[in-house]
Design an enzyme around this catalytic site. Sequence first.
Site, short mmCIF file in Angstrom:
data_model
loop_
_atom_site.label_atom_id
_atom_site.label_comp_id
_atom_site.label_asym_id
_atom_site.label_seq_id
_atom_site.Cartn_x
_atom_site.Cartn_y
_atom_site.Cartn_z
N CYS A 21 8.83 -12.51 -78.96
CA CYS A 21 7.48 -12.51 -78.43
C CYS A 21 7.51 -13.15 -77.03
O CYS A 21 8.49 -13.78 -76.63
CB CYS A 21 6.55 -13.28 -79.34
SG CYS A 21 6.83 -15.05 -79.36
N CYS A 24 8.37 -16.86 -76.91
CA CYS A 24 9.78 -17.17 -77.20
C CYS A 24 10.65 -16.83 -75.99
O CYS A 24 11.63 -17.51 -75.71
CB CYS A 24 10.25 -16.41 -78.44
SG CYS A 24 9.75 -17.24 -79.97
N CYS A 86 7.27 -11.53 -84.02
CA CYS A 86 8.44 -11.99 -83.26
C CYS A 86 9.63 -12.23 -84.18
O CYS A 86 9.50 -12.81 -85.25
CB CYS A 86 8.08 -13.28 -82.54
SG CYS A 86 9.47 -14.02 -81.70
N CYS A 89 10.29 -16.60 -83.81
CA CYS A 89 9.33 -17.59 -84.31
C CYS A 89 8.55 -17.09 -85.51
O CYS A 89 7.78 -17.84 -86.10
CB CYS A 89 8.40 -18.06 -83.20
SG CYS A 89 7.23 -16.79 -82.67
N ASP A 291 -0.32 -40.20 -117.88
CA ASP A 291 -0.10 -38.75 -117.86
C ASP A 291 -0.96 -38.12 -116.77
O ASP A 291 -1.96 -38.70 -116.38
CB ASP A 291 -0.55 -38.18 -119.21
CG ASP A 291 0.63 -37.74 -120.04
OD1 ASP A 291 1.73 -38.21 -119.75
OD2 ASP A 291 0.43 -36.94 -120.95
#
Lengths: 476, 187
Positions: A21, A24, A86, A89, A291
């Site tokens: 992308c 990136c 992408c 990422c 519990d």
Amino acid sequence: MLPLKEKDKAIVGKLLASGCCARCVLRFCCIGVPDAYRHGRRETLRQLRAFAEENHDCQNVGQLEPARKRSRLESEEAADEDEGVCVVCLGVLQHLSDASQAVQIADAVKKEKYEVDTLVLSISLPAQVCVRERSCWLPPCHFDQRSPRLARAKCGALGRRDVVQVKEAFKWIVQGPLARELGAVAVAAKSPLEVSVCFAHPETDADCHFLASTCPDCFKVSKNKQSAFTRMAVAKALEKIPDDKFLERSPRPPSRPSSGCAPPEVRCVHASVLAAFGARGFNFSSSGREDVDVRTLGNGRPFALELLNPRKSQLSPESMKNVQQVINASSEKVRVRDLQMVGRDAASRMKEGEEEKTKSYRALVWTQKSIREDDVAFVNRIEDLRVDQKTPLRVLHRRALAVRQRLVHSMSADLLDEHHFRLGLRTQAGTYIKEFVHGDFGRTKPNLCQLLDTHADILELDVESVDVDWPPALPD
Amino acid sequence: MDDDEEHKDGGAAAPSVIDRYYTRWYRADMKGKPCEDHCILQHSNRICVITLAETHPLLEKGRTISNIDYQISNGCSRLNNKVSGKSKRGGQFLTEFAPLCRITCTDETQFTIYSCIRGRLLEVNENILERPALLQEKPSTDGYIAVILPKFEESKSITENLLSRDDFEKLVAGRDAAQAMGVTQQS
């Protein structure tokens, strides 16, 4: 205009063609200017494509390979469309860092009603992002084994240490909108309120699996972990694996995922106590436990925090009160009282109390036969009943098998209808109440079934109080 | 919360402790002996309780138990079983066809109850030695036979040879139908 240099041109084209992308691409070009990431995704993509085109034009046409021509054509066709998910990422720097996501993170924080003026963002990414990133910055270059000369020239620009981290870019993009959404809260580098945003992408989890055969020692399966492929383990294996081996086993460019990461899980942790003492961590211990389906009501349960490596070892009573107020104001789910400093001996007293103290419970009991007032009177008369409990089957997998003697100090029954009554109990700590009611295959003797001579079962259970006079009450 | 519909009428429809925490598995006609069905209750924590299935001949009307013997051979008594510590060291390791006890009735019939699964014996029910009637009155709770801890890695596979509740009920229905047929043919 994007702060790109001439030498980045070839890389930009290659990265775009392989499915990175826009943001990136900027990361791989080591653009450390936060503002560069804050422009619209489509706009940035258009600029990058234009930038890469320029590059093609400058090059000798004879050197262009057919594959590249095709990708260029495709990119022209797709120019108006949105980029796909992408390959590096997995969408985190795409739709997942849009303004709408900032609103969602802000909503998750608002819901907890913290009264703070700062927060720190922490991002957790799927481990395979490291693998995919490596596949892209690997030197013998850019998915193009046929032009090693060009590749080597590019390596200079791709010093992997300078590549901007996905986390970093995500924070740059999101922190502005997030802070605006939260009003007076600033996104800081350090803050007692940690907001962690966790991304997962199960579709590509298998990306990491080949590392297990090349570096088996990095992936020890542990009981407590869901998967051996933690980010730490994957990063370690990636450091160890030589480039040629990596190339053999991992696809280049990385495969195109069909969808991006799911909307992230947002968790908030407010570390008031840790911050007040400047501690690095803590160990939590409490006077007993229940519990999952049992509530602790009343005055709550005594607990102690052991602070690890604190920067301060004393705090004035006023400051302690302050910390308590911060905790109580920070969430509606937790309340603390009488917060104070105690020594080691006091903490061990709390643990002793676990065996000796008495506890009060309130249970809803069902019986098969209809019960009458004289049954109620009989139960109410019982005092200091000695019960022999074999380790309940429910916990036998983690506790030793033994018969334990416990005292039921008193009981009070409140008839609701023929088959239901509320049972109040005061017992010695360590008595298993559920088993005292249903008998646990006759392994707790006597039990309520035997006492009432019917089949009985427990539907609800709450702790009303943990009767231990610790810690000392503080004046308001 | 207070008006739990299922429990309202005090009827049998309410999920019991066994329904809530255990899965029922069955072994039909153990060792080829007709109707000697065993029921294995597996807790979600993998611990198994061995009990008699409701269809076991021991639970037929009119039978009275005269003796329960956990001494399964000269050298081995299940009563000597001792486990220690969290990891339950020292328990006898049982295989599928390991006998747990022999039960004799007043009419001289004798039945052997088997482990049905592989695992470590944690305890046997000593209460039924004092009150054998428990076995017939509450076969799936207080009248249990033994508690067995399967190996962690085998906790899923041990039930592969067993019947689910549905399958067992179908088998019993088929058995009843066959019996009815037999009766009509004889007469």
